[in-house]
Design a protein around this motif. Sequence first.
Motif, PDB file in Angstrom:
ATOM      1  N   LEU A 175     -46.010  82.198  45.544  1.00  0.00           N
ATOM      2  CA  LEU A 175     -46.604  83.521  45.788  1.00  0.00           C
ATOM      3  C   LEU A 175     -48.120  83.447  45.625  1.00  0.00           C
ATOM      4  O   LEU A 175     -48.870  83.975  46.444  1.00  0.00           O
ATOM      5  CB  LEU A 175     -45.997  84.567  44.851  1.00  0.00           C
ATOM      6  CG  LEU A 175     -44.477  84.786  45.004  1.00  0.00           C
ATOM      7  CD1 LEU A 175     -43.939  85.757  43.957  1.00  0.00           C
ATOM      8  CD2 LEU A 175     -44.120  85.286  46.406  1.00  0.00           C
ATOM      9  N   GLU A 176     -48.578  82.732  44.578  1.00  0.00           N
ATOM     10  CA  GLU A 176     -50.030  82.595  44.348  1.00  0.00           C
ATOM     11  C   GLU A 176     -50.732  81.924  45.529  1.00  0.00           C
ATOM     12  O   GLU A 176     -51.873  82.263  45.844  1.00  0.00           O
ATOM     13  CB  GLU A 176     -50.287  81.712  43.117  1.00  0.00           C
ATOM     14  CG  GLU A 176     -50.286  82.463  41.802  1.00  0.00           C
ATOM     15  CD  GLU A 176     -50.163  81.498  40.626  1.00  0.00           C
ATOM     16  OE1 GLU A 176     -50.727  80.384  40.691  1.00  0.00           O
ATOM     17  OE2 GLU A 176     -49.465  81.880  39.659  1.00  0.00           O
ATOM     18  N   HIS A 177     -50.054  80.974  46.148  1.00  0.00           N
ATOM     19  CA  HIS A 177     -50.670  80.257  47.271  1.00  0.00           C
ATOM     20  C   HIS A 177     -50.365  80.893  48.618  1.00  0.00           C
ATOM     21  O   HIS A 177     -50.696  80.333  49.660  1.00  0.00           O
ATOM     22  CB  HIS A 177     -50.251  78.777  47.259  1.00  0.00           C
ATOM     23  CG  HIS A 177     -50.859  78.033  46.109  1.00  0.00           C
ATOM     24  ND1 HIS A 177     -50.297  77.984  44.865  1.00  0.00           N
ATOM     25  CD2 HIS A 177     -52.033  77.365  46.013  1.00  0.00           C
ATOM     26  CE1 HIS A 177     -51.073  77.295  44.054  1.00  0.00           C
ATOM     27  NE2 HIS A 177     -52.144  76.907  44.722  1.00  0.00           N
ATOM     28  N   GLY A 178     -49.765  82.058  48.574  1.00  0.00           N
ATOM     29  CA  GLY A 178     -49.527  82.817  49.802  1.00  0.00           C
ATOM     30  C   GLY A 178     -48.686  82.075  50.826  1.00  0.00           C
ATOM     31  O   GLY A 178     -48.951  82.164  52.034  1.00  0.00           O
ATOM     32  N   VAL A 179     -47.666  81.340  50.362  1.00  0.00           N
ATOM     33  CA  VAL A 179     -46.793  80.620  51.302  1.00  0.00           C
ATOM     34  C   VAL A 179     -46.236  81.644  52.307  1.00  0.00           C
ATOM     35  O   VAL A 179     -45.719  82.687  51.931  1.00  0.00           O
ATOM     36  CB  VAL A 179     -45.648  79.893  50.544  1.00  0.00           C
ATOM     37  CG1 VAL A 179     -44.611  79.347  51.506  1.00  0.00           C
ATOM     38  CG2 VAL A 179     -46.227  78.771  49.671  1.00  0.00           C
ATOM     39  N   ASP A 180     -46.386  81.340  53.587  1.00  0.00           N
ATOM     40  CA  ASP A 180     -46.022  82.328  54.616  1.00  0.00           C
ATOM     41  C   ASP A 180     -44.530  82.332  54.926  1.00  0.00           C
ATOM     42  O   ASP A 180     -43.954  83.374  55.224  1.00  0.00           O
ATOM     43  CB  ASP A 180     -46.826  82.050  55.897  1.00  0.00           C
ATOM     44  CG  ASP A 180     -48.321  82.155  55.638  1.00  0.00           C
ATOM     45  OD1 ASP A 180     -48.811  83.294  55.566  1.00  0.00           O
ATOM     46  OD2 ASP A 180     -48.991  81.110  55.466  1.00  0.00           O
ATOM     47  N   ILE A 181     -43.914  81.151  54.899  1.00  0.00           N
ATOM     48  CA  ILE A 181     -42.461  81.056  55.115  1.00  0.00           C
ATOM     49  C   ILE A 181     -41.923  80.050  54.094  1.00  0.00           C
ATOM     50  O   ILE A 181     -42.462  78.940  53.962  1.00  0.00           O
ATOM     51  CB  ILE A 181     -42.104  80.567  56.541  1.00  0.00           C
ATOM     52  CG1 ILE A 181     -42.693  81.510  57.605  1.00  0.00           C
ATOM     53  CG2 ILE A 181     -40.589  80.442  56.707  1.00  0.00           C
ATOM     54  CD1 ILE A 181     -42.334  81.140  59.052  1.00  0.00           C
ATOM     55  N   ILE A 182     -40.887  80.458  53.380  1.00  0.00           N
ATOM     56  CA  ILE A 182     -40.275  79.562  52.388  1.00  0.00           C
ATOM     57  C   ILE A 182     -39.070  78.868  53.020  1.00  0.00           C
ATOM     58  O   ILE A 182     -38.206  79.527  53.605  1.00  0.00           O
ATOM     59  CB  ILE A 182     -39.835  80.361  51.138  1.00  0.00           C
ATOM     60  CG1 ILE A 182     -41.057  80.937  50.424  1.00  0.00           C
ATOM     61  CG2 ILE A 182     -39.000  79.491  50.201  1.00  0.00           C
ATOM     62  CD1 ILE A 182     -40.734  81.798  49.214  1.00  0.00           C
ATOM     63  N   GLN A 183     -39.053  77.562  52.882  1.00  0.00           N
ATOM     64  CA  GLN A 183     -37.912  76.796  53.403  1.00  0.00           C
ATOM     65  C   GLN A 183     -36.914  76.533  52.276  1.00  0.00           C
ATOM     66  O   GLN A 183     -37.293  76.099  51.192  1.00  0.00           O
ATOM     67  CB  GLN A 183     -38.450  75.479  53.959  1.00  0.00           C
ATOM     68  CG  GLN A 183     -37.392  74.543  54.477  1.00  0.00           C
ATOM     69  CD  GLN A 183     -38.019  73.306  55.128  1.00  0.00           C
ATOM     70  OE1 GLN A 183     -39.039  73.395  55.831  1.00  0.00           O
ATOM     71  NE2 GLN A 183     -37.442  72.151  54.888  1.00  0.00           N
ATOM     72  N   ILE A 184     -35.657  76.842  52.544  1.00  0.00           N
ATOM     73  CA  ILE A 184     -34.590  76.440  51.621  1.00  0.00           C
ATOM     74  C   ILE A 184     -33.918  75.262  52.304  1.00  0.00           C
ATOM     75  O   ILE A 184     -33.386  75.387  53.410  1.00  0.00           O
ATOM     76  CB  ILE A 184     -33.581  77.588  51.354  1.00  0.00           C
ATOM     77  CG1 ILE A 184     -34.267  78.817  50.723  1.00  0.00           C
ATOM     78  CG2 ILE A 184     -32.419  77.094  50.477  1.00  0.00           C
ATOM     79  CD1 ILE A 184     -34.790  78.628  49.312  1.00  0.00           C
ATOM     80  N   GLY A 185     -33.983  74.105  51.669  1.00  0.00           N
ATOM     81  CA  GLY A 185     -33.532  72.874  52.301  1.00  0.00           C
ATOM     82  C   GLY A 185     -32.023  72.724  52.320  1.00  0.00           C
ATOM     83  O   GLY A 185     -31.280  73.470  51.672  1.00  0.00           O
ATOM     84  N   THR A 186     -31.639  71.732  53.087  1.00  0.00           N
ATOM     85  CA  THR A 186     -30.225  71.398  53.263  1.00  0.00           C
ATOM     86  C   THR A 186     -29.463  71.303  51.954  1.00  0.00           C
ATOM     87  O   THR A 186     -28.362  71.824  51.824  1.00  0.00           O
ATOM     88  CB  THR A 186     -30.180  70.031  53.966  1.00  0.00           C
ATOM     89  OG1 THR A 186     -30.791  70.220  55.227  1.00  0.00           O
ATOM     90  CG2 THR A 186     -28.795  69.498  54.133  1.00  0.00           C
ATOM     91  N   ARG A 187     -30.071  70.625  51.006  1.00  0.00           N
ATOM     92  CA  ARG A 187     -29.363  70.378  49.745  1.00  0.00           C
ATOM     93  C   ARG A 187     -29.213  71.630  48.901  1.00  0.00           C
ATOM     94  O   ARG A 187     -28.422  71.657  47.972  1.00  0.00           O
ATOM     95  CB  ARG A 187     -30.083  69.268  48.966  1.00  0.00           C
ATOM     96  CG  ARG A 187     -30.003  67.942  49.693  1.00  0.00           C
ATOM     97  CD  ARG A 187     -31.130  67.001  49.343  1.00  0.00           C
ATOM     98  NE  ARG A 187     -31.126  65.846  50.256  1.00  0.00           N
ATOM     99  CZ  ARG A 187     -31.687  65.853  51.462  1.00  0.00           C
ATOM    100  NH1 ARG A 187     -32.313  66.931  51.899  1.00  0.00           N
ATOM    101  NH2 ARG A 187     -31.638  64.791  52.230  1.00  0.00           N
TER     102      ARG A 187
END
Length: 338
Positions: A175-187
Amino acid sequence: MIIIMQSHATEAEVQAVVTKIESAGLTTNISRGTERTIIGAIGNERELPHESLLASPGVDDVMRIVKPYKIVAREWHEENTLITVKDITIGGDEIQIIAGPCSVETQAQMDLAAQNVAEAGCRLMRGGAFKPRTSPYAFQGKGVEGLEIFRQAADKQNLPIVTELMDVRQLDSFLEHGVDIIQIGTRNMQNFDLLKEVGKIHIPIILKRGLCSTISEWLMSAEYIAAGGNHNIILCERGVRSFETAYRNMLDVTAIPVLKKETHLPVIVDPSHAGGKAALVPALSKAAIAAGADGLLVEVHPNPCEAWCDADQALSPLDIKTLMAELKLIAQAVGRKI
Ligand code: PEP
Ligand code: MN
């Protein structure tokens, strides 16, 4: 829900099932055939204890009528979901290509990668700061420092960033780095506690398909996120485990039209983790777009031979430029644009 009784089920067993259904607030309709009795449960079947009914004496089988997922089902929401990140739309006419290295390495590598990605015409950038590696001794990612490097590099090119979240304890830094899209990986596709946490925020989520997950299990995981209130979900097919050893994973192209029918969520494809070899990526990318994918997640590195992670599958800056030109034609052929 339909409950099929065994041929020798007693009247008392039939009545016990009826009582179980009615005590959950549903009504019943009993159909007595020459061989078997069938009980129809009328009402919200999600309220019914499926497993307990199946285990009840005299019950042969229990069949659901409605799908186990609801919010993500097209049945409940006909229109395609459009996800907006800055001025970019995912799930609309325009196909979005998200490109970048497997992992964030150095500022110089990311600056160059961002330049390559932007010059090729891709509008979003990927890069892993926290890496899920099979071996605990392999490079695990730069962590928070990687987020910082990524943000700086991408900002210079005005590219929104996509990066993988592996643990809820990393969320504040995201959130602090303003990630625009969060990826939830395969695992982590079935890390239900993590899914619940990203369900509480409103940042778009790319949910990758589990290594051996069915489409139904995958959609149930998407439902976990949606049930928390976050409906900004993008599904990413990245190949599944198979008997084949000639490539990394088997890209399930069929999943694309199946998902398009089952859900209103955008569907993208990761040809890099499917093929596992750079030479296979163009063909898989074209197949994905032709089959109706809304975008791609592609690994690109300024100098693939030197990549710290997944070097074999990274496209070079020239490769991605060439691929983008080819994909434009495929997109046009299926009535879309890049
Ligand atoms: C990745 O995209 O960097 C990654 C690790 O992919 P997957 O979860 O599909 O293996
Ligand atoms: Mn990778």
